[in-house]
Design a protein around this motif. Structure first.
Motif, PDB file in Angstrom:
ATOM      1  N   LYS A   4     -27.538  24.447 -11.620  1.00 39.18           N
ATOM      2  CA  LYS A   4     -26.567  24.437 -10.522  1.00 39.18           C
ATOM      3  C   LYS A   4     -25.487  23.389 -10.784  1.00 39.18           C
ATOM      4  CE  LYS A   4     -29.847  25.868  -6.893  1.00 39.18           C
ATOM      5  NZ  LYS A   4     -30.515  25.420  -5.646  1.00 39.18           N
TER       6      LYS A   4
ATOM      7  N   THR B 265     -23.969  21.683  -8.608  1.00 38.10           N
ATOM      8  CA  THR B 265     -24.266  20.498  -7.796  1.00 38.10           C
ATOM      9  C   THR B 265     -25.210  19.553  -8.530  1.00 38.10           C
ATOM     10  OG1 THR B 265     -26.003  21.778  -6.679  1.00 38.10           O
ATOM     11  CG2 THR B 265     -23.858  21.634  -5.579  1.00 38.10           C
ATOM     12  N   THR B 266     -26.195  20.119  -9.240  1.00 41.81           N
ATOM     13  CA  THR B 266     -27.128  19.292 -10.019  1.00 41.81           C
ATOM     14  C   THR B 266     -26.402  18.626 -11.190  1.00 41.81           C
ATOM     15  OG1 THR B 266     -28.994  20.726  -9.447  1.00 41.81           O
ATOM     16  CG2 THR B 266     -29.260  19.308 -11.381  1.00 41.81           C
TER      17      THR B 266
ATOM     18  N   ASN C 143     -23.258  17.819 -11.386  1.00 41.67           N
ATOM     19  CA  ASN C 143     -22.419  16.745 -10.856  1.00 41.67           C
ATOM     20  C   ASN C 143     -23.256  15.521 -10.507  1.00 41.67           C
ATOM     21  OD1 ASN C 143     -19.942  18.062 -11.074  1.00 41.67           O
ATOM     22  ND2 ASN C 143     -20.138  19.047  -9.079  1.00 41.67           N
ATOM     23  N   TYR C 144     -24.465  15.759 -10.028  1.00 43.79           N
ATOM     24  CA  TYR C 144     -25.375  14.645  -9.732  1.00 43.79           C
ATOM     25  C   TYR C 144     -25.739  13.899 -11.007  1.00 43.79           C
ATOM     26  CZ  TYR C 144     -29.539  12.203  -8.006  1.00 43.79           C
ATOM     27  OH  TYR C 144     -30.470  11.247  -7.676  1.00 43.79           O
TER      28      TYR C 144
ATOM     29  N   GLN D 141     -16.361  23.882 -12.597  1.00 46.40           N
ATOM     30  CA  GLN D 141     -16.642  23.341 -11.259  1.00 46.40           C
ATOM     31  C   GLN D 141     -16.551  24.418 -10.179  1.00 46.40           C
ATOM     32  OE1 GLN D 141     -17.681  20.500 -10.100  1.00 46.40           O
ATOM     33  NE2 GLN D 141     -17.534  19.101 -11.847  1.00 46.40           N
TER      34      GLN D 141
ATOM     35  N   GLN E 103     -21.145  28.604  -9.555  1.00 46.34           N
ATOM     36  CA  GLN E 103     -22.370  28.186  -8.872  1.00 46.34           C
ATOM     37  C   GLN E 103     -23.337  27.526  -9.853  1.00 46.34           C
ATOM     38  OE1 GLN E 103     -22.977  28.404  -5.452  1.00 46.34           O
ATOM     39  NE2 GLN E 103     -20.805  28.957  -5.442  1.00 46.34           N
TER      40      GLN E 103
END
Length: 316
Positions: free
Chosen positions: A81, A83-84, A86-87, A124, A127
């Motif tokens: 993901k 989001t992962t 980016n983390y 970015q 998904q």
């Protein structure tokens, strides 16, 4: 009673993979598991140990079972993901993705940040991103040390104490990568990224790391569309590395160049280097942490720009 919670197949695979990987890394690291209710994309935080003593060098691991991945050509791919990802990029310590083949006790690893640097910023908007894990980046259960390239990446992310001279502490790896892209250069992937890692390696280990055979004098040459790399042997070890960026040819010795952009193409963090000398055709840096001299140069009229790495001429 039939109304009971169930352990899914994915959970079972994940637990088995994590347990096996943890048992191997425990030989070399202090491993801190991240509790499941606080797991946002990192399974372990690891600190490299030197014998019985901690080093303060930390890295993160996200662990996956091989059943969750698929093999495509010479890589295993895993959708992660955005989001992962980016983390992971927010973390002060490098994060590695490791795929565990429990059946054969094999471990395949990658450093996703390198792959992400090679993409345009449109990822970015997605998904997920399919992260490749090269089949050549593996170790087995009976390994007697952490992978050399993995340790090199951990070391390269650590801060370096400033020395006298023009120290580049205001620049970051991201700055260098962006300048490389603006320069029209690709961010090089294995085996060309961070070429300093091969200095001091036994020839046999270096040959395995780059998937190439040494010639009759022990030197190893690797070619791609983007780069030409020479690993020069002295005795049984690699003592000098030189990499030419083919697409910068022809260059002129009287034409200035941005050596930070060149370093960025190799994923080298300029904030760890001291600029020791700067001429139109040659920029010399010292890497005090690794005790290396790095030279970025146009070696002759019409040549491509190249980068050389040597411990012999450090401070010379």
């Amino acid at each position: 009673m039939t109304k009971l919670p169930k352990r899914t197949k994915s959970q079972k695979i994940g637990v088995s993979a994590a347990d096996l990987l943890s048992s191997v890394f425990a030989e070399f690291c202090n491993i801190i598991p991240v509790p499941q209710d606080r797991d946002l994309g990192i399974d372990f935080i690891c600190e490299i140990m030197q014998g019985e003593h901690p080093t303060g060098r930390l890295f993160n691991i996200q662990c996956k079972g091989k059943e969750e991945a698929k093999v495509e050509g010479d890589s295993i791919t895993l959708p992660i993901k955005v989001t992962t990802l980016n983390y992971w990029l927010l973390q002060p310590n490098p994060t590695f993705l490791i795929v565990v083949d429990c059946q054969n006790s094999m471990f395949y690893w990658s450093f996703p940040q390198d792959f992400l640097c090679s993409l345009n910023k449109n990822w970015q908007k997605q998904q997920t991103v399919s992260i490749p894990i090269p089949l050549g980046n593996y170790f087995e259960q009976d390994v007697n040390a952490l992978p050399t390239q993995l340790v090199s990446i951990v070391n390269s992310q650590a801060s370096a104490a400033p020395q006298n001279g023009d120290y580049l502490e205001t620049l970051s790896l991201a700055d260098a990568v962006n300048r490389a892209i603006d320069y029209g250069l690709h961010v090089l992937r294995a085996p060309f990224h961070r070429p300093f890692q091969y200095i001091g390696m036994p020839i046999t280990d270096a040959a395995r790391a780059v998937s190439s055979k040494p010639n009759e004098v022990g030197n190893i040459i690797i070619d791609s569309e983007q780069a030409h790399m020479l690993l020069e042997a002295e005795g049984n070890f690699i003592s000098y590395v030189d990499v030419e960026l083919k697409k910068t040819a022809p260059w002129s010795q009287s034409r200035p160049f941005d050596s930070v952009a060149i370093l960025g193409a190799f994923s080298i963090n300029p904030s760890e280097l001291e600029l020791a000398r700067k001429q139109t055709h040659f920029h010399a840096y010292y890497d005090h942490k690794r005790k290396l001299k790095i030279g970025v140069s146009c070696q002759y009229e019409g040549a491509p720009l190249s980068v050389g790495f040597s411990s012999k001429y450090y401070r010379a």
